[in-house]
Design a protein around this motif. Structure first.
Motif, PDB file in Angstrom:
ATOM      1  N   GLY A  16       0.730  -1.265   0.065  1.00  0.00           N
ATOM      2  CA  GLY A  16      -0.022   0.063  -0.068  1.00  0.00           C
ATOM      3  C   GLY A  16       0.945   1.281  -0.088  1.00  0.00           C
ATOM      4  O   GLY A  16       1.788   1.322   0.446  1.00  0.00           O
ATOM      5  N   ILE A  17       0.339   2.184  -0.555  1.00  0.00           N
ATOM      6  CA  ILE A  17       0.690   3.759  -0.465  1.00  0.00           C
ATOM      7  C   ILE A  17      -0.599   4.602  -0.091  1.00  0.00           C
ATOM      8  O   ILE A  17      -1.347   4.594  -0.589  1.00  0.00           O
ATOM      9  CB  ILE A  17       1.427   4.062  -1.877  1.00  0.00           C
ATOM     10  CG1 ILE A  17       2.330   2.972  -2.569  1.00  0.00           C
ATOM     11  CG2 ILE A  17       2.062   5.538  -1.961  1.00  0.00           C
ATOM     12  CD1 ILE A  17       2.486   3.035  -3.847  1.00  0.00           C
ATOM     13  N   ALA A  18      -0.059   5.640   0.620  1.00  0.00           N
ATOM     14  CA  ALA A  18      -0.957   6.661   1.082  1.00  0.00           C
ATOM     15  C   ALA A  18      -0.626   7.865   0.570  1.00  0.00           C
ATOM     16  O   ALA A  18       0.684   8.415   0.548  1.00  0.00           O
ATOM     17  CB  ALA A  18      -1.360   6.477   2.668  1.00  0.00           C
ATOM     18  N   HIS A  19      -1.564   8.725   0.395  1.00  0.00           N
ATOM     19  CA  HIS A  19      -1.236  10.207   0.009  1.00  0.00           C
ATOM     20  C   HIS A  19      -2.429  11.338   0.555  1.00  0.00           C
ATOM     21  O   HIS A  19      -3.333  10.677   1.205  1.00  0.00           O
ATOM     22  CB  HIS A  19      -1.349  10.564  -1.585  1.00  0.00           C
ATOM     23  CG  HIS A  19      -0.478   9.896  -2.427  1.00  0.00           C
ATOM     24  ND1 HIS A  19      -0.650   8.658  -3.008  1.00  0.00           N
ATOM     25  CD2 HIS A  19       0.820  10.021  -2.681  1.00  0.00           C
ATOM     26  CE1 HIS A  19       0.226   8.279  -3.765  1.00  0.00           C
ATOM     27  NE2 HIS A  19       1.409   9.079  -3.545  1.00  0.00           N
ATOM     28  N   TRP A  20      -1.838  12.470   0.999  1.00  0.00           N
ATOM     29  CA  TRP A  20      -2.681  13.406   1.381  1.00  0.00           C
ATOM     30  C   TRP A  20      -3.288  14.064   0.254  1.00  0.00           C
ATOM     31  O   TRP A  20      -2.761  14.384  -0.794  1.00  0.00           O
ATOM     32  CB  TRP A  20      -1.861  14.576   2.056  1.00  0.00           C
ATOM     33  CG  TRP A  20      -1.130  14.136   3.214  1.00  0.00           C
ATOM     34  CD1 TRP A  20       0.126  14.401   3.576  1.00  0.00           C
ATOM     35  CD2 TRP A  20      -1.773  13.755   4.640  1.00  0.00           C
ATOM     36  NE1 TRP A  20       0.480  13.905   4.759  1.00  0.00           N
ATOM     37  CE2 TRP A  20      -0.646  13.516   5.506  1.00  0.00           C
ATOM     38  CE3 TRP A  20      -3.177  13.404   4.829  1.00  0.00           C
ATOM     39  CZ2 TRP A  20      -0.710  13.113   6.712  1.00  0.00           C
ATOM     40  CZ3 TRP A  20      -3.055  12.710   6.479  1.00  0.00           C
ATOM     41  CH2 TRP A  20      -2.292  12.732   7.149  1.00  0.00           C
ATOM     42  N   VAL A  21      -4.739  14.388   0.347  1.00  0.00           N
ATOM     43  CA  VAL A  21      -5.640  15.021  -0.511  1.00  0.00           C
ATOM     44  C   VAL A  21      -6.518  15.961   0.010  1.00  0.00           C
ATOM     45  O   VAL A  21      -7.284  15.669   0.915  1.00  0.00           O
ATOM     46  CB  VAL A  21      -6.644  13.728  -1.445  1.00  0.00           C
ATOM     47  CG1 VAL A  21      -7.413  14.562  -2.063  1.00  0.00           C
ATOM     48  CG2 VAL A  21      -5.481  12.656  -2.091  1.00  0.00           C
ATOM     49  N   MET A  22      -6.548  17.195  -0.555  1.00  0.00           N
ATOM     50  CA  MET A  22      -7.324  18.320  -0.062  1.00  0.00           C
ATOM     51  C   MET A  22      -8.324  18.510  -0.750  1.00  0.00           C
ATOM     52  O   MET A  22      -8.260  18.292  -2.195  1.00  0.00           O
ATOM     53  CB  MET A  22      -6.400  19.449  -0.235  1.00  0.00           C
ATOM     54  CG  MET A  22      -6.935  20.657   0.336  1.00  0.00           C
ATOM     55  SD  MET A  22      -7.120  20.466   2.406  1.00  0.00           S
ATOM     56  CE  MET A  22      -5.148  20.793   2.636  1.00  0.00           C
ATOM     57  N   THR A  23      -9.664  18.416  -0.135  1.00  0.00           N
ATOM     58  CA  THR A  23     -10.980  18.556  -0.766  1.00  0.00           C
ATOM     59  C   THR A  23     -11.326  20.107  -1.068  1.00  0.00           C
ATOM     60  O   THR A  23     -10.372  20.906  -0.790  1.00  0.00           O
ATOM     61  CB  THR A  23     -12.070  18.222   0.086  1.00  0.00           C
ATOM     62  OG1 THR A  23     -11.981  19.092   1.297  1.00  0.00           O
ATOM     63  CG2 THR A  23     -11.950  16.881   0.742  1.00  0.00           C
ATOM     64  N   PRO A  24     -12.166  20.268  -1.851  1.00  0.00           N
ATOM     65  CA  PRO A  24     -12.424  21.707  -2.387  1.00  0.00           C
ATOM     66  C   PRO A  24     -12.749  22.519  -1.241  1.00  0.00           C
ATOM     67  O   PRO A  24     -12.558  23.733  -1.258  1.00  0.00           O
ATOM     68  CB  PRO A  24     -13.660  21.400  -3.376  1.00  0.00           C
ATOM     69  CG  PRO A  24     -13.454  20.133  -4.062  1.00  0.00           C
ATOM     70  CD  PRO A  24     -12.832  19.382  -2.994  1.00  0.00           C
ATOM     71  N   ASP A  25     -13.415  21.962  -0.044  1.00  0.00           N
ATOM     72  CA  ASP A  25     -13.741  22.622   0.844  1.00  0.00           C
ATOM     73  C   ASP A  25     -12.733  22.795   1.906  1.00  0.00           C
ATOM     74  O   ASP A  25     -12.868  23.226   3.148  1.00  0.00           O
ATOM     75  CB  ASP A  25     -15.042  22.374   1.339  1.00  0.00           C
ATOM     76  CG  ASP A  25     -14.968  20.983   2.228  1.00  0.00           C
ATOM     77  OD1 ASP A  25     -14.216  20.205   1.511  1.00  0.00           O
ATOM     78  OD2 ASP A  25     -15.882  20.719   2.981  1.00  0.00           O
ATOM     79  N   GLY A  26     -11.495  22.435   1.760  1.00  0.00           N
ATOM     80  CA  GLY A  26     -10.228  22.598   2.671  1.00  0.00           C
ATOM     81  C   GLY A  26     -10.216  21.568   3.603  1.00  0.00           C
ATOM     82  O   GLY A  26      -9.475  21.867   4.548  1.00  0.00           O
ATOM     83  N   ILE A 101     -18.213  14.874  -0.848  1.00  0.00           N
ATOM     84  CA  ILE A 101     -17.268  15.632  -1.194  1.00  0.00           C
ATOM     85  C   ILE A 101     -15.944  14.836  -1.151  1.00  0.00           C
ATOM     86  O   ILE A 101     -15.300  14.520  -1.996  1.00  0.00           O
ATOM     87  CB  ILE A 101     -17.044  17.069  -0.532  1.00  0.00           C
ATOM     88  CG1 ILE A 101     -18.189  17.882  -0.590  1.00  0.00           C
ATOM     89  CG2 ILE A 101     -15.703  17.799  -0.941  1.00  0.00           C
ATOM     90  CD1 ILE A 101     -18.015  19.122   0.396  1.00  0.00           C
ATOM     91  N   ASP A 102     -15.825  13.812  -0.183  1.00  0.00           N
ATOM     92  CA  ASP A 102     -14.861  12.953  -0.022  1.00  0.00           C
ATOM     93  C   ASP A 102     -14.833  11.757  -0.904  1.00  0.00           C
ATOM     94  O   ASP A 102     -13.773  11.514  -1.555  1.00  0.00           O
ATOM     95  CB  ASP A 102     -14.743  12.421   1.522  1.00  0.00           C
ATOM     96  CG  ASP A 102     -14.782  13.556   2.430  1.00  0.00           C
ATOM     97  OD1 ASP A 102     -14.502  14.696   2.201  1.00  0.00           O
ATOM     98  OD2 ASP A 102     -14.978  13.211   3.635  1.00  0.00           O
ATOM     99  N   ALA A 105     -13.557  13.179  -4.170  1.00  0.00           N
ATOM    100  CA  ALA A 105     -12.077  13.184  -4.202  1.00  0.00           C
ATOM    101  C   ALA A 105     -11.376  11.651  -4.139  1.00  0.00           C
ATOM    102  O   ALA A 105     -10.377  11.795  -4.919  1.00  0.00           O
ATOM    103  CB  ALA A 105     -11.718  13.932  -2.820  1.00  0.00           C
ATOM    104  N   ALA A 106     -12.198  10.931  -3.633  1.00  0.00           N
ATOM    105  CA  ALA A 106     -11.515   9.479  -3.866  1.00  0.00           C
ATOM    106  C   ALA A 106     -11.468   9.157  -5.361  1.00  0.00           C
ATOM    107  O   ALA A 106     -10.286   8.466  -5.649  1.00  0.00           O
ATOM    108  CB  ALA A 106     -12.357   8.440  -2.837  1.00  0.00           C
ATOM    109  N   VAL A 107     -12.442   9.082  -5.840  1.00  0.00           N
ATOM    110  CA  VAL A 107     -12.383   8.729  -7.235  1.00  0.00           C
ATOM    111  C   VAL A 107     -11.658   9.771  -8.147  1.00  0.00           C
ATOM    112  O   VAL A 107     -10.753   9.036  -9.260  1.00  0.00           O
ATOM    113  CB  VAL A 107     -13.809   8.564  -8.137  1.00  0.00           C
ATOM    114  CG1 VAL A 107     -14.671   9.992  -8.132  1.00  0.00           C
ATOM    115  CG2 VAL A 107     -13.875   7.642  -9.185  1.00  0.00           C
ATOM    116  N   ALA A 108     -11.608  10.831  -7.882  1.00  0.00           N
ATOM    117  CA  ALA A 108     -10.668  11.639  -8.589  1.00  0.00           C
ATOM    118  C   ALA A 108      -9.345  11.398  -8.498  1.00  0.00           C
ATOM    119  O   ALA A 108      -8.464  11.289  -9.403  1.00  0.00           O
ATOM    120  CB  ALA A 108     -10.768  13.245  -8.307  1.00  0.00           C
ATOM    121  N   HIS A 109      -8.885  10.990  -7.271  1.00  0.00           N
ATOM    122  CA  HIS A 109      -7.495  10.620  -6.969  1.00  0.00           C
ATOM    123  C   HIS A 109      -7.059   9.257  -7.590  1.00  0.00           C
ATOM    124  O   HIS A 109      -6.053   9.119  -7.977  1.00  0.00           O
ATOM    125  CB  HIS A 109      -7.374  10.532  -5.199  1.00  0.00           C
ATOM    126  CG  HIS A 109      -5.832  10.084  -5.087  1.00  0.00           C
ATOM    127  ND1 HIS A 109      -4.902  10.947  -4.853  1.00  0.00           N
ATOM    128  CD2 HIS A 109      -5.687   9.035  -4.081  1.00  0.00           C
ATOM    129  CE1 HIS A 109      -3.919  10.406  -4.608  1.00  0.00           C
ATOM    130  NE2 HIS A 109      -3.981   9.263  -3.981  1.00  0.00           N
TER     131      HIS A 109
END
Length: 314
Positions: A16-26, A101-102, A105-109
């Protein structure tokens, strides 16, 4: 793309690999993924309340052996994502719809990472409510699998009016941020013994849940706030008023379920076109983390659907 912490040892999955992802509402989320060479698609996993990426490492390994990559998310307010309350032990969200929103963000990632399509959904407990709402909003998955989805919360009939009333008046009276009745700050798996737990009959899996929290205490989450409870009750009621979407679907329900409402699940699945309810004898709430024979049956059935969605629609 900034890499985030990920404990491959406690996830029982070093790939596994993890990343930080910022949502449009911060809001900063943590999203983990498990790539598979030559994968036939990707399973987007929606965790339940209190859950986190590492908890889905074993599931990702099961899917990998069957030819599928996986992705899982720390929802806002839990895991290593941003907590939304001044007391980080309180499970809290502004609006239940914020979880969408999350989800986006998951599918966009997943697409940013170039994970193979088609995408398929596996949604557990609270993630099941988020997942059903996402399907109504045209979430780009070919099939959906649900594990003990929170389409209703198991509350004794005599307590249900109290839960509705107290959680509703808590907002205008200014105490919606406090724990719901009977809830506390210590996370469930650290205060409950295996013999009396409502999650799994597999002692190794229950021990793993404790190990994950002890290795990273920042993952721990206590009970929900009254505000979260009210938002969840409203979302379950709103979802119940809508017909089932036309998406091939499997839903898994353990015979020993005590956390979500089995009647709501059976009612929903009885009217789901191209849907099938699979009741797993001897399973508790966490059928994804149950004894090996139950887990094998679940993952085998999921992959049968992923490989041939038309079989359920027939």
């Amino acid at each position: 793309m900034e890499q985030a912490p990920y404990n491959g040892r406690t996830a029982r999955n070093e790939s596994g690999i993890a990343h930080w992802v910022m949502t449009p509402d911060g809001v900063r989320l943590r999203i983990g993924h498990w790539p598979v060479d030559g994968a036939r698609g990707t399973v987007i996993m929606f965790p339940g309340r209190t859950e986190y990426v590492e908890k889905y490492g074993p599931a990702a390994a099961d899917f990998a052996t069957r030819g599928y990559a996986s992705l899982a998310i720390d929802w806002r307010g839990q895991g290593l994502a941003d907590r939304l309350h001044k007391n980080p032990a309180v499970g809290h969200v502004g609006r239940f719809s914020d979880y969408q929103i999350d989800a986006r963000a998951a599918v966009a990632h997943a697409r940013t990472l170039g994970l193979p399509e088609p995408f398929h959904l596996l949604a557990h407990s609270m993630g099941g409510a988020i997942g059903l709402r996402a399907l109504y909003e045209d979430y780009p998955v070919e099939t959906a699998a649900f594990s003990a989805p929170m389409w209703g919360i198991s509350i004794a009939p005599y307590l249900r009016p109290l839960a509705w009333g107290l959680s509703t008046v808590s907002r205008p009276l200014g105490f919606s941020h406090v724990f719901a009745p009977g809830q506390q700050a210590e996370t469930y798996v650290l205060r409950e013994g295996f013999e009396t737990n409502t999650l799994t009959n597999d002692p190794e899996m229950f021990a793993l849940l404790k190990e994950q929290i002890e290795a990273e205490p920042g993952l721990a989450l206590g009970g929900p706030s009254l505000h979260w409870l009210n938002e969840a009750l409203r979302e379950a009621r709103n979802l119940a008023q809508r017909p089932s979407p036309a998406v091939p679907c499997l839903c898994f329900l353990g015979s020993q379920e005590e956390i979500v409402d089995p009647a709501r699940i059976r009612e929903r699945m009885a009217s789901w076109p191209g849907g099938e309810l699979v009741e797993l004898e001897g399973g508790k709430h966490e059928v994804i983390l149950e004894v090996p024979e139950i887990r094998a049956a679940l993952f085998d059935r999921c992959v049968e659907m992923f490989d041939d969605p038309r079989r359920l629609a027939a």
